[in-house]
Write an enzyme that holds these catalytic residues in place. Structure first.
Site, PDB file in Angstrom:
ATOM      1  N   LEU A   1       2.406  99.421  47.244  1.00  0.00           N
ATOM      2  CA  LEU A   1       2.554  99.776  48.657  1.00  0.00           C
ATOM      3  C   LEU A   1       2.478 101.289  48.853  1.00  0.00           C
ATOM      4  O   LEU A   1       1.710 101.775  49.670  1.00  0.00           O
ATOM      5  CB  LEU A   1       3.889  99.244  49.188  1.00  0.00           C
ATOM      6  CG  LEU A   1       4.275  99.656  50.613  1.00  0.00           C
ATOM      7  CD1 LEU A   1       3.284  99.071  51.633  1.00  0.00           C
ATOM      8  CD2 LEU A   1       5.700  99.213  50.941  1.00  0.00           C
TER       9      LEU A   1
ATOM     10  N   PRO B   1       0.118 108.436  48.291  1.00  0.00           N
ATOM     11  CA  PRO B   1       0.466 109.865  48.272  1.00  0.00           C
ATOM     12  C   PRO B   1       0.966 110.393  49.611  1.00  0.00           C
ATOM     13  O   PRO B   1       1.792 111.301  49.649  1.00  0.00           O
ATOM     14  CB  PRO B   1      -0.851 110.534  47.859  1.00  0.00           C
ATOM     15  CG  PRO B   1      -1.555 109.501  47.041  1.00  0.00           C
ATOM     16  CD  PRO B   1      -1.211 108.189  47.692  1.00  0.00           C
TER      17      PRO B   1
ATOM     18  N   GLY C   1       5.329 107.122  52.097  1.00  0.00           N
ATOM     19  CA  GLY C   1       6.407 106.596  51.286  1.00  0.00           C
ATOM     20  C   GLY C   1       7.364 105.820  52.178  1.00  0.00           C
ATOM     21  O   GLY C   1       7.211 104.630  52.399  1.00  0.00           O
ATOM     22  N   SER C   2       8.363 106.536  52.736  1.00  0.00           N
ATOM     23  CA  SER C   2       9.288 105.878  53.662  1.00  0.00           C
ATOM     24  C   SER C   2       8.561 105.317  54.876  1.00  0.00           C
ATOM     25  O   SER C   2       8.913 104.258  55.399  1.00  0.00           O
ATOM     26  CB  SER C   2      10.363 106.870  54.110  1.00  0.00           C
ATOM     27  OG  SER C   2      11.169 107.267  53.016  1.00  0.00           O
TER      28      SER C   2
ATOM     29  N   ILE D   1       3.687 103.440  41.259  1.00  0.00           N
ATOM     30  CA  ILE D   1       3.642 101.979  41.132  1.00  0.00           C
ATOM     31  C   ILE D   1       4.247 101.573  39.790  1.00  0.00           C
ATOM     32  O   ILE D   1       3.734 101.933  38.722  1.00  0.00           O
ATOM     33  CB  ILE D   1       2.194 101.461  41.258  1.00  0.00           C
ATOM     34  CG1 ILE D   1       1.544 102.002  42.543  1.00  0.00           C
ATOM     35  CG2 ILE D   1       2.193  99.946  41.209  1.00  0.00           C
ATOM     36  CD1 ILE D   1       2.311 101.712  43.818  1.00  0.00           C
TER      37      ILE D   1
ATOM     38  N   GLN E   1      31.154 114.401  33.048  1.00  0.00           N
ATOM     39  CA  GLN E   1      32.293 115.324  33.112  1.00  0.00           C
ATOM     40  C   GLN E   1      33.355 114.960  32.077  1.00  0.00           C
ATOM     41  O   GLN E   1      33.916 115.830  31.402  1.00  0.00           O
ATOM     42  CB  GLN E   1      32.897 115.298  34.515  1.00  0.00           C
ATOM     43  CG  GLN E   1      33.938 116.376  34.770  1.00  0.00           C
ATOM     44  CD  GLN E   1      33.325 117.753  34.892  1.00  0.00           C
ATOM     45  OE1 GLN E   1      32.111 117.901  35.054  1.00  0.00           O
ATOM     46  NE2 GLN E   1      34.153 118.785  34.797  1.00  0.00           N
TER      47      GLN E   1
ATOM     48  N   GLY F   1      31.059 118.929  27.173  1.00  0.00           N
ATOM     49  CA  GLY F   1      29.804 119.447  26.630  1.00  0.00           C
ATOM     50  C   GLY F   1      28.965 118.377  25.967  1.00  0.00           C
ATOM     51  O   GLY F   1      27.726 118.415  26.028  1.00  0.00           O
TER      52      GLY F   1
ATOM     53  N   GLU G   1      12.851 101.740  46.718  1.00  0.00           N
ATOM     54  CA  GLU G   1      13.133 100.633  47.652  1.00  0.00           C
ATOM     55  C   GLU G   1      13.774 101.133  48.952  1.00  0.00           C
ATOM     56  O   GLU G   1      14.561 100.424  49.575  1.00  0.00           O
ATOM     57  CB  GLU G   1      14.046  99.584  47.000  1.00  0.00           C
ATOM     58  CG  GLU G   1      13.457  98.894  45.806  1.00  0.00           C
ATOM     59  CD  GLU G   1      12.273  98.013  46.161  1.00  0.00           C
ATOM     60  OE1 GLU G   1      12.294  97.375  47.206  1.00  0.00           O
ATOM     61  OE2 GLU G   1      11.338  97.971  45.367  1.00  0.00           O
TER      62      GLU G   1
ATOM     63  N   THR H   1      14.969 105.137  50.624  1.00  0.00           N
ATOM     64  CA  THR H   1      15.962 106.158  50.315  1.00  0.00           C
ATOM     65  C   THR H   1      17.304 105.836  50.983  1.00  0.00           C
ATOM     66  O   THR H   1      17.401 104.978  51.856  1.00  0.00           O
ATOM     67  CB  THR H   1      15.487 107.531  50.817  1.00  0.00           C
ATOM     68  OG1 THR H   1      15.362 107.474  52.258  1.00  0.00           O
ATOM     69  CG2 THR H   1      14.140 107.910  50.211  1.00  0.00           C
TER      70      THR H   1
END
Length: 396
Positions: free
Chosen positions: A125, A128, A131-132, A157, A353, A357, A380, A382
């Site tokens: 779908l 470039p 998208g949304s 894809i 966290q 380290g 799927e 944002t």
């Protein structure tokens, strides 16, 4: 109200959990570092029936529903988000579109191989420049004689280079897109009008003019195959059309709604993996003469992670149960996906966290959980798109 999984789901949960603990947990780091798609393990999941969870038994699948798929995806993603994404996208997108909107001939031709994992499915779908705003896609399908000629480019894809069967969305009424891009100051055409004129097609790998290029250098989900697709005068018969001409986008919304449940489950699996790693590390790591788990700051972080994980799983299971019951579930799917994806990011961040380290190195899997979790806030739809969907449902 019963919060326990049915026995048949507990059985498949146990089967997938055992397989992933034996075959996935120890290899996930190597796959991630190499960006290598785990073909052998994917085939193994196919043999277990994981790649045909929602496909009816008459087509070679397990004949289960959205809740079963959510349970399976969580178990896989617990150890490897990339593999969880492969299972989610194969089942919910490419295979799911053919299952729900394909003709009987198309179902019998493609679903058995897809359900057994002999072939992998991809769903094309995104482009470039779209998208949304998926209705702005520019790829075209032109009627030529008894068939169609497809042109365009798709991007991001999943299963793009390893896939065998592709569901591709293209515009069969190019004028719709032209009218969707008005001059400055003009009013845009409603999405319902723009999306009309889009048609779905089933393409097979190897068609003349149909090529793929892998996308490398991703932040996370590095062993999930992601690619660009190029369509250059690709000729397909009308028998490869999936659904009615111009009505392909009507199938996109229910596919995305179901996909949001599985991405929510993927996020739950990542959050669970991060919690388990943080718990075990906090028990083993000592500071000031005692395990760091005994310090309130660490213990409270783990308490928050566990609480949010439980809430996220319940949201995912609620949306899946509504889907299986045939009830409206779009809002609930967006809620589940939104909350679970943000929980995954918070949990993975807290796990890093807690590791200190060590969490900033690849010697421990929590840094991979953090990188992988970010995709769940993007793919799927944002988080911002999910908030639009939820607010529209509440306010209309």
């Amino acid at each position: 109200m019963d919060f326990e999984l049915p026995e048949e789901l507990r059985e498949i949960q146990h089967t997938v959990r055992s397989y992933c603990e034996a075959e996935v947990k120890s290899q996930a780091r190597a796959w991630d570092e190499a960006g290598a798609f785990p073909h052998a393990v994917v085939r193994g999941l196919g043999e277990l029936g994981v790649l045909g969870v929602t496909v009816p038994e008459e087509y070679g699948g397990a004949g289960m529903g959205a809740l079963a798929l959510a349970v399976v995806v969580e178990e896989v993603a617990r150890h490897d988000g990339s593999l969880g994404l492969t299972v989610a996208s194969h089942n919910g997108l490419g295979t799911g579109h053919i299952l729900r909107f394909g003709s009987e001939a198309q179902r019998r031709r493609y679903l058995p191989g897809l359900a057994r994992g002999e072939q992998l499915a991809a769903w094309a779908l995104t482009e470039p420049s779209s998208g949304s705003d998926a209705a702005a896609l520019a790829s075209t399908a032109e009627r030529r004689g008894d068939g169609w000629v497809l042109n365009g480019t798709k991007t991001f894809i999943t299963q793009g280079t390893v896939g065998d069967v592709f569901v591709v969305l293209a515009r069969t009424d190019p004028g719709r897109r032209r009218r969707a891009l008005p001059a400055d100051g003009a009013r845009a055409e409603p999405e319902q009008s723009r999306s009309h004129g889009i048609t779905a097609f089933i393409l097979e790998k190897g068609l003349p003019g149909f090529s793929q290029r892998a996308i490398h250098g991703k932040l996370g989900m590095r062993s999930s195959d992601t690619a660009e697709l190029f369509l250059e005068d690709v000729q397909v018969a009308d028998a490869q059309r999936l659904g009615e001409v111009g009505e392909g986008f009507s199938g996109v919304r229910p596919i995305l709604d179901r996909g949001r449940i599985t991405i929510g489950a993927l996020a739950v699996g990542l959050a669970r993996g991060a919690l388990e790693e943080a718990r075990d590390y906090a028990r083993a790591r000592r500071a000031f003469g005692r395990p760091i788990a005994e310090f309130q700051g660490i213990a409270f972080m783990i308490a928050d992670m566990a609480t949010e994980l439980a809430a996220a799983r319940l949201l995912v299971h609620r949306a899946a149960a509504l889907c299986d019951a045939g009830a409206p579930f779009a809002k609930e799917a967006s809620m589940a996906k939104l909350f679970a994806s943000e929980v995954a990011m918070r949990s993975a961040g807290k796990a890093v966290q807690i590791h200190g380290g060590n969490g900033y190195t690849r010697d421990y899997p929590v840094e991979r959980y953090l990188r992988d979790a970010k995709l769940t806030e993007i793919g799927e739809g944002t988080s911002e798109v999910q908030r639009i969907v939820i607010s529209r449902e509440i306010l209309r």
